[in-house]
Design a protein around this motif. Structure first.
Motif, mmCIF file in Angstrom:
data_model
loop_
_atom_site.group_PDB
_atom_site.id
_atom_site.type_symbol
_atom_site.label_atom_id
_atom_site.label_comp_id
_atom_site.label_asym_id
_atom_site.label_seq_id
_atom_site.Cartn_x
_atom_site.Cartn_y
_atom_site.Cartn_z
ATOM 1 N N THR A 1 -11.737 2.368 18.977
ATOM 2 C CA THR A 1 -10.472 1.618 17.985
ATOM 3 C C THR A 1 -9.984 2.935 17.284
ATOM 4 O O THR A 1 -10.437 4.024 17.316
ATOM 5 N N TYR A 2 -9.005 2.945 16.742
ATOM 6 C CA TYR A 2 -8.298 3.778 16.440
ATOM 7 C C TYR A 2 -7.885 3.307 14.797
ATOM 8 O O TYR A 2 -7.217 2.148 14.597
ATOM 9 N N ASN A 3 -7.866 4.312 13.787
ATOM 10 C CA ASN A 3 -7.572 4.196 12.420
ATOM 11 C C ASN A 3 -8.346 2.694 12.196
ATOM 12 O O ASN A 3 -7.653 1.925 11.536
ATOM 13 N N SER A 4 -9.631 2.686 12.430
ATOM 14 C CA SER A 4 -10.335 1.356 12.080
ATOM 15 C C SER A 4 -10.918 1.390 10.603
ATOM 16 O O SER A 4 -11.171 2.629 9.932
ATOM 17 N N LYS A 5 -10.968 0.227 10.153
ATOM 18 C CA LYS A 5 -11.505 -0.015 8.768
ATOM 19 C C LYS A 5 -12.599 -0.987 8.839
ATOM 20 O O LYS A 5 -12.268 -1.905 9.151
ATOM 21 N N THR A 6 -13.654 -0.640 8.233
ATOM 22 C CA THR A 6 -14.825 -1.531 8.328
ATOM 23 C C THR A 6 -15.559 -1.542 6.893
ATOM 24 O O THR A 6 -15.697 -0.426 6.285
ATOM 25 N N ALA A 7 -16.134 -2.477 6.500
ATOM 26 C CA ALA A 7 -16.863 -2.700 5.183
ATOM 27 C C ALA A 7 -18.526 -3.012 5.618
ATOM 28 O O ALA A 7 -18.833 -4.053 6.221
ATOM 29 N N GLN A 8 -19.235 -2.293 5.104
ATOM 30 C CA GLN A 8 -20.628 -2.298 5.255
ATOM 31 C C GLN A 8 -21.528 -2.246 3.826
ATOM 32 O O GLN A 8 -21.628 -1.038 3.163
ATOM 33 N N GLY A 9 -21.810 -3.299 3.280
ATOM 34 C CA GLY A 9 -22.477 -3.364 2.157
ATOM 35 C C GLY A 9 -21.528 -2.919 1.044
ATOM 36 O O GLY A 9 -20.437 -3.543 0.819
ATOM 37 N N GLU A 10 -21.784 -1.756 0.193
ATOM 38 C CA GLU A 10 -21.079 -1.326 -0.758
ATOM 39 C C GLU A 10 -20.097 -0.283 -0.275
ATOM 40 O O GLU A 10 -19.008 0.302 -0.882
ATOM 41 N N PHE A 11 -20.145 0.040 1.001
ATOM 42 C CA PHE A 11 -19.193 1.216 1.483
ATOM 43 C C PHE A 11 -18.112 0.618 2.492
ATOM 44 O O PHE A 11 -18.290 -0.235 3.011
ATOM 45 N N ASN A 12 -16.917 1.161 2.127
ATOM 46 C CA ASN A 12 -15.661 1.045 3.086
ATOM 47 C C ASN A 12 -15.500 2.242 3.791
ATOM 48 O O ASN A 12 -15.528 3.603 3.590
ATOM 49 N N VAL A 13 -15.434 2.057 5.166
ATOM 50 C CA VAL A 13 -15.458 3.271 5.990
ATOM 51 C C VAL A 13 -13.970 3.341 6.770
ATOM 52 O O VAL A 13 -13.789 2.084 7.407
#
Length: 904
Positions: free
Chosen positions: A162-174
């Motif tokens: 993936t390119y320029n991906s955004k994901t949310a895991q718990g309290e984190f945004n990556v």
């Protein structure tokens, strides 16, 4: 039949993208069948069916069925078109394209499926009108969700790029430039930013890592990482880092805060370890250390079992050192505090209940603690603790039992009162002469009685001897039984009469013997000797009362008059109480040689100084008079367009009472007591009280048996008076219809109140020194969210608390104002995330400013900043905190404080 089968076979060939079909023996080469297009017509889109995605068997007799090309059914849809390229063996979905493959769901503006390689390509699309890149891919697998600019996914290996991906895991945004998905549990990222900000596109801060290994719901492991604030790199960096990511509680280290104290030197505070024991209980162990040798330790635990009980326990121990050993001003003192709160769910056991509210510790703990930021608790004079258990035995009559252990510490006088324990029992009221149906009429059927018992073991000691064997050296114990009997009935329809008698029997286990002896100087003094052994005495009393209610009303005949109706309610009552003399429990005071004291009548009771005191020796027969008044009206509501009426209280209560002792030989008339409650503004009530004495004073300012009016004075002397009011104003009071009934509720179960603070938060909420948060913070309301989204804020919420007290004394001609003070507290929210407040006051008698604080709270979205300052007085101190709000990164913080000067 033959043409129909031919069409089925052709559809299978096209939709599955198969180039060869295998029979049971030899393969047969298939020629591509062109798609027939009519001139001027658009190509007919190919529809992908569920059946086309599964390989067909050539015969049903084959015992070795070939494996399907696709492990799951591939479901797809698109709003624009589905286009199948037979030569490239690809399927293109355009505009709001969706494919679902097992637990994988992919949404994008454009999706291309290559059946030869198994790759799936997903992109966004560019709008013609705005030239904006929209419908970016959204890749979801199980609970993991990724939102890149583009994605390449292989449906066979399940690997993705993936390119320029955004994901949310718990309290984190990556957010990462390139992300490689190795399997369901491992991702590798390059140039990744991760933050707890709610806006990952433009975060207030983030950590930039060149390489990341990301395991969803478990951890983030990075190489070189730097912290950026507002896109500005900071010198805060690490060669590698580990960030745990889990929604479950995990044990771990709590990093301490570094600071500098003027009195104790440099320090590390609030560092320790958190133990996630199980789902019902946890444990936190924290410590403080100062370079001058002072130290502190804190153990905290919270527990909860649903539908059973919940609570928390905290133990703090501190050792404070001043100056250096060998110097004259060296001092060392230790202090402790135990706080235990336990509550039982009402549904756990309807007939029994156990509760605890313990706040036990050193008298100076709240004033000199390292981590005490509860400002109102610094002003408390008493620490109260109680543990109780109650049991109810249902039936008729019902039996109630209760036992309580209580400790009350006075931090100013260094005294402690204990009751270990107090036992109470009662039997519900019994109507022995009531009819079988339970109906009670008249004086006989309303006769009722009940039984009460109370036992205590009471001791008074100092705080220093609280845990020593001498605690019960001078303890007093006793048991009191009482049987009240009463009845009530009507006279002449309008008068209510109630009569009653009360019988008491008191058991004691120590009595006092008094003897008149001569001391070394030859003076006669009383010697008191404690006599151990069981003893008892019995008392009784009688009472009666007569009362009625008088209504006076006025109704206006003018429908447009502002006042439509007025009602005055008067409740006069006359009471009579008689208390016999129990002189049988008194005896004359003797000298040491046994000779009776004859020069003066001196009597004593052996029950003086016992738990419940000695019975009364003076016969009294009192008549009491009281009048209660209430005045209210119905007025036109100025806010109503229909002319509706609303009830308005002019006088909530105005009470007048006095009594006359028929058995007294002098000063038979008691002072006249006047008290009232008058509404002055909405929920603000002015409380008044005054006492008027009809008797005069002599030259020594002592009451004499002469009426004041006969002594050249007024009808009665004003001996004392008082006025007070306490109210709260806020911006909602001036907004029509904005005041809710919920705003009137008082916060009675809060950390402030448990630690000795005020329920109205006149001195502000306490702050958790580890997180900088107000301990009783409430969740933001929808109105706050709407205000945050608005471009301008036209309304600024504010609140103001005012408490005023006035006291006047003239009982002995002192004619003085003994108390006259005002306290103010308020907060202003300049924005939904910014508030400033403070409290102060002034004592007009002592001519000084009272306890004053200034507080500042700023919500920086991902960060929280607070500042509290006590600028004057012995509690001069300040506390500053800034840190990340997220619990996962709560150790990234900075706090600095100046504690009040310790008092040894």
């Amino acid at each position: 039949m033959y043409p129909f089968l031919r069409h089925i076979i052709l559809s299978i060939v096209f939709l599955t993208g198969l180039h060869w079909c295998y029979a049971q023996e030899n393969p047969v080469v298939q020629r591509p069948i062109p798609i027939i297009q009519d001139s001027g017509k658009v190509e007919t889109p190919v529809v992908v069916t569920q059946e086309a995605l599964v390989e067909q068997d050539s015969t049903a007799q084959d015992t070795t069925k070939p494996k399907a090309f696709l492990q799951y059914k591939l479901e797809s849809s698109a709003k624009g078109y589905n286009r199948f390229d037979r030569r490239q063996n690809t399927l293109t979905l355009y505009d709001q394209a969706i494919i679902v493959y097992g637990d994988i769901r992919l949404e994008a503006g454009k999706i291309i499926i290559n059946n030869n390689t198994g790759n799936v390509y997903a992109y966004g699309i560019v709008e013609d009108s705005t030239n904006a890149y929209v419908q970016k891919p959204i890749f979801t697998q199980g609970a993991n969700k990724v939102e890149p600019d583009s994605i390449i996914f292989n449906k066979d290996t399940k690997k993705a790029l993936t390119y320029n991906s955004k994901t949310a895991q718990g309290e984190f945004n990556v957010v990462a430039e390139i992300t490689k998905k190795v399997n369901d549990s491992v991702f590798f990222m390059r140039n990744a930013r991760f933050t707890t900000s709610s806006n990952p596109e433009n975060p207030e801060y983030y950590f930039l890592a060149r390489k990341i290994k990301f395991v969803p719901k478990k951890k983030i492991v990075t190489g070189l990482v730097n912290m950026y604030i507002a896109d500005v790199p900071t010198p805060l960096g690490l060669p590698f880092a580990f960030f745990p990511m889990t929604n479950e509680r995990r044990s771990g280290i709590i990093l301490p805060s570094f600071g500098n104290d003027n009195n104790r030197g440099y320090n590390l505070t609030n560092g320790g370890y958190y133990f996630a024991i199980n789902d019902y209980v946890d444990l936190t162990v924290l410590g403080d250390y100062f370079t001058n040798g002072s130290y502190g330790a804190r153990v905290e635990s919270s527990y909860r079992k649903r539908y059973k009980y919940s609570g928390s326990i905290r133990f703090l121990l501190e050792e404070s050192i001043r100056s250096e050993r060998g110097f004259s001003d060296f001092a060392q003192t230790g202090r402790y505090n135990i706080n235990w709160q336990h509550s039982q769910d009402a549904n756990a056991s309807p007939n029994s209940r156990f509760s605890a509210s313990v706040n036990l510790g050193s008298p100076d703990f709240y004033r000199n603690s390292f981590n005490q930021t509860n400002q109102s608790a610094q002003l408390i004079n008493n620490l109260s603790s109680s543990i109780s258990y109650s049991k109810t035995f249902p039936g008729e009559p019902q039996v109630n039992l209760n036992t309580t252990v209580s400790i009350n510490q006075n931090v100013n006088t260094n005294t402690t009162n204990l009751t270990l324990p107090t036992f109470q029992g009662s039997v519900s009221r019994v109507f022995p002469f009531a009819s079988e149906g339970g109906l009670k009429k008249g004086i006989i059927q309303n006769i009722n009685l009940q039984y009460n018992v109370r036992g205590e073991n009471r001791a008074t000691t100092t705080n220093d001897n609280l845990f020593t064997p001498d605690i019960f050296k001078d303890a007093r114990a006793g048991i009191q039984h009482s049987i009240p009997i009463s009845t009530n009935f009507k006279i002449a329809k309008y008068f209510s009469v109630s009569t009653g008698a009360n019988f008491q029997e008191n058991w004691v286990f120590d009595t006092i013997d008094q003897t008149l002896v001569a001391n070394e100087s030859g003076n006669q003094v009383i010697r008191r000797d404690t006599m151990s052994g069981f003893d008892s005495y019995r008392t009784y009393s009688f009472n009666a009362s007569l009362g009625t209610t008088i209504y006076g009303s006025f109704t206006s005949s003018n429908p447009e008059a502002k006042i439509q109706a007025v009602r005055h309610v008067i409740r006069p009552s006359v009471s009579y109480n008689i208390n016999p003399s129990f002189d049988q429990y008194y005896e004359r005071l003797l000298r040491e040689d046994g000779v009776m004291v004859s020069e003066e009548e001196r009597f004593f009771s052996r029950f003086e100084g016992t738990l419940f005191g000695a019975p009364g020796r003076v016969f009294s027969s009192n008549i009491g008079l009281s009048i209660q008044n209430n005045l209210e009206a119905k007025v036109l509501d100025p806010d109503s367009e229909d002319g509706e009426l609303k009830k308005k209280q002019w006088i909530k209560s105005l009470n007048i009472s006095t009594s006359y002792n028929l058995a007294g030989d002098s000063l038979q008339l008691s002072p006249l007591n006047l008290s009232g409650v008058i509404p002055i503004y909405k929920d603000v009530d002015l409380q008044l009280n005054a006492n008027f004495d009809p008797y005069a004073l002599d030259a020594n300012n002592q009451r004499i048996n002469t009426f004041n009016i006969n002594n050249g004075g007024s009808l009665a002397r004003l001996t004392n008076a008082g006025a007070r009011f306490n109210f709260k104003l806020d911006s909602k009071d001036f907004e029509k219809g904005a005041k809710d009934e919920d705003d009137k509720e008082t916060k009675v179960e809060s950390t402030t109140l448990r630690n000795g603070g005020r329920a109205d938060d006149l001195f502000g909420d306490p702050i958790d020194p580890a997180t900088g948060n107000f301990l009783d913070d409430e969740e933001p309301t929808q109105q706050d969210v709407d205000l945050e989204d608005s471009l301008y804020r036209f309304k600024i919420p504010w609140n103001l608390n005012i408490a005023y007290t006035f006291t006047y004394n003239n009982a002995r001609r002192q004619n003085e104002i003994s108390g006259n003070s005002i306290m103010l507290s308020g907060d202003v929210e300049f924005s939904p995330r910014w508030s400033i407040g403070g409290n102060t006051g002034y004592d007009f008698v002592g001519k000084g400013v009272s306890f004053t604080t200034i507080r500042f709270q700023r919500d920086l979205e991902s960060f929280r900043m607070s500042f509290n300052w006590n600028p004057i007085g012995v509690n001069n101190s300040w506390f500053f905190f800034i840190g990340i709000k997220s619990g996962a990164l709560s150790d990234i913080k900075y706090d600095q404080r100046r504690q009040p000067d310790p008092r040894f």
